[in-house]
Scaffold this motif. Sequence first.
Motif, PDB file in Angstrom:
ATOM      1  N   THR A 217       0.916  -1.250   0.042  1.00 14.54           N
ATOM      2  CA  THR A 217       0.109  -0.015  -0.033  1.00 14.54           C
ATOM      3  C   THR A 217       0.714   1.374  -0.035  1.00 14.54           C
ATOM      4  O   THR A 217       0.463   2.513  -0.054  1.00 14.54           O
ATOM      5  N   LYS A 218       1.997   1.237   0.196  1.00 15.46           N
ATOM      6  CA  LYS A 218       3.118   2.273   0.359  1.00 15.46           C
ATOM      7  C   LYS A 218       3.736   2.715  -1.204  1.00 15.46           C
ATOM      8  O   LYS A 218       4.479   3.524  -1.173  1.00 15.46           O
ATOM      9  N   LEU A 223       7.302   6.191  -4.116  1.00 10.55           N
ATOM     10  CA  LEU A 223       7.552   6.774  -5.551  1.00 10.55           C
ATOM     11  C   LEU A 223       7.679   8.225  -5.527  1.00 10.55           C
ATOM     12  O   LEU A 223       8.535   8.983  -5.976  1.00 10.55           O
ATOM     13  N   LYS A 224       6.840   8.726  -4.604  1.00 10.57           N
ATOM     14  CA  LYS A 224       6.947  10.275  -4.362  1.00 10.57           C
ATOM     15  C   LYS A 224       8.128  10.619  -3.702  1.00 10.57           C
ATOM     16  O   LYS A 224       9.053  11.668  -4.110  1.00 10.57           O
ATOM     17  N   GLY A 251      -1.318   9.703 -11.685  1.00 16.08           N
ATOM     18  CA  GLY A 251      -0.710  10.692 -11.233  1.00 16.08           C
ATOM     19  C   GLY A 251       0.487  10.891 -11.925  1.00 16.08           C
ATOM     20  O   GLY A 251       1.328  11.841 -11.756  1.00 16.08           O
ATOM     21  N   TYR A 252       0.964   9.758 -12.758  1.00  9.64           N
ATOM     22  CA  TYR A 252       2.431  10.137 -13.307  1.00  9.64           C
ATOM     23  C   TYR A 252       2.368   9.584 -14.897  1.00  9.64           C
ATOM     24  O   TYR A 252       3.479   9.451 -15.383  1.00  9.64           O
ATOM     25  N   GLU A 325      10.401   7.665   5.764  1.00  9.17           N
ATOM     26  CA  GLU A 325      10.752   8.583   4.594  1.00  9.17           C
ATOM     27  C   GLU A 325      12.168   8.881   4.660  1.00  9.17           C
ATOM     28  O   GLU A 325      12.956   8.638   3.818  1.00  9.17           O
ATOM     29  N   LYS A 326      12.355   9.449   5.788  1.00  6.79           N
ATOM     30  CA  LYS A 326      13.931   9.890   5.942  1.00  6.79           C
ATOM     31  C   LYS A 326      14.777   9.094   5.861  1.00  6.79           C
ATOM     32  O   LYS A 326      16.065   8.952   5.332  1.00  6.79           O
ATOM     33  N   GLU A 327      14.403   7.692   6.613  1.00  7.61           N
ATOM     34  CA  GLU A 327      15.524   6.638   6.395  1.00  7.61           C
ATOM     35  C   GLU A 327      15.885   6.081   5.101  1.00  7.61           C
ATOM     36  O   GLU A 327      16.855   5.725   4.639  1.00  7.61           O
TER      37      GLU A 327
END
Length: 395
Positions: A217-218, A223-224, A251-252, A325-327
């Motif tokens: 689901t991620k 991708l973003k 979206g892409y 997301e940072k990791e």
Amino acid sequence: MKPDPVVLIVSSAFGDGHAKVAQAIEQSFRNRGINRVHIVDLFGEVHPLLNGITRTFYLKSASYAPNLYGIMYNMTSKMKPGYPLGQFLHSMGKHKVRKFLNDLRPDLIIHTYPYLAASQLGIESADNVPVFTVLTDYCLHGRWLHPRTMKYFIASESIKQELMKVGVAEERITVSGIPIRAAFSESADRAELIRKHGLREDRRYILLSAGAYGVSTKVRKILKSVLEHTDFDSIVLCGNNQKLRLAVEAGYRNNERVHILGYTDEIHELMSVSSCLLTKAGGVTLTEAFALSLPVIVYCPLPGQEAGNAKALSRQKALYTASTEKELIGRLRLLEMKPYREEIKRQMNAISRKNAAEQIVSEVLESLEHRPSYLGQPAHSLQVEGKAKTAHGYR
């Protein structure tokens, strides 16, 4: 041993990995001129309705109730075949399995999925058909264990130690690696593959895989992050999840940095042109990436065997995991640095065993030639002072 034995490979439609492993083993048998090889979703054959329900639960749980699946997985992870739950699970549908086996009359059985009713029948009827098990993960779960197993083929030394701790004799364990298709062992011309798939030679690609059924689901969130924080282009594999594919395309569709595909049999080619794989932690997918020395990042591994795979392999520094997301961005930037990239490739190569299917088939056929007579004895005759004989493969 018969010159052309009947081989039954027990597989499953849960995910895509069990089927891929079964197909790799089948091809190895056929390469040796052994053609009576049958891949069967045995649980699906004897319990089609229940199989459909549990398969749907497995796929949906990844999206809607991953923690529930993880709790159930962990609660049963230490299960032994002698426990009531183990006996129940291995006995489900055994009467239909007995009829199936009587009709097929296999000379050997190989499990790539832990539905072990055939093994349970072997104990109850003193059937002398040898049974082998090929584990498809880098962590051990109790459902794979059965005293009727002649030999276990496993992915790593750490699993060997776990098996020995629960009483499996060392001579009944082979660290073979997980079987994968021969295509992952073949050299590839990157420039030719770039042209074939309509990509650009001057770009670097992240391969983002949602698995065969697109259960991640991620995908859109990952991708973003990749597009906003790195200069990688992305190849997005949505599997058979048409809803996910349509959502990503919406979206892409006009973004030149994003290439969207559904299910493909050419993932080995896409891995060969990529710089990194962002994926769920399925044992077979990870093994395929290792064979091609493709660095892997697992983002928020799902509870259960995927979390177990990620933990075991990150401990060996063979892949990266990221829970935020940072990791994730930090891991991608590490892979842009050659020392980190080369180190992770060294660890991957140390684990990778590209000839797993050939080794398994060789040892299975050799075992048939030297099959011990005790395999046909009832289980109670193997007990010595309350313990099974070491040669039985499970204390």
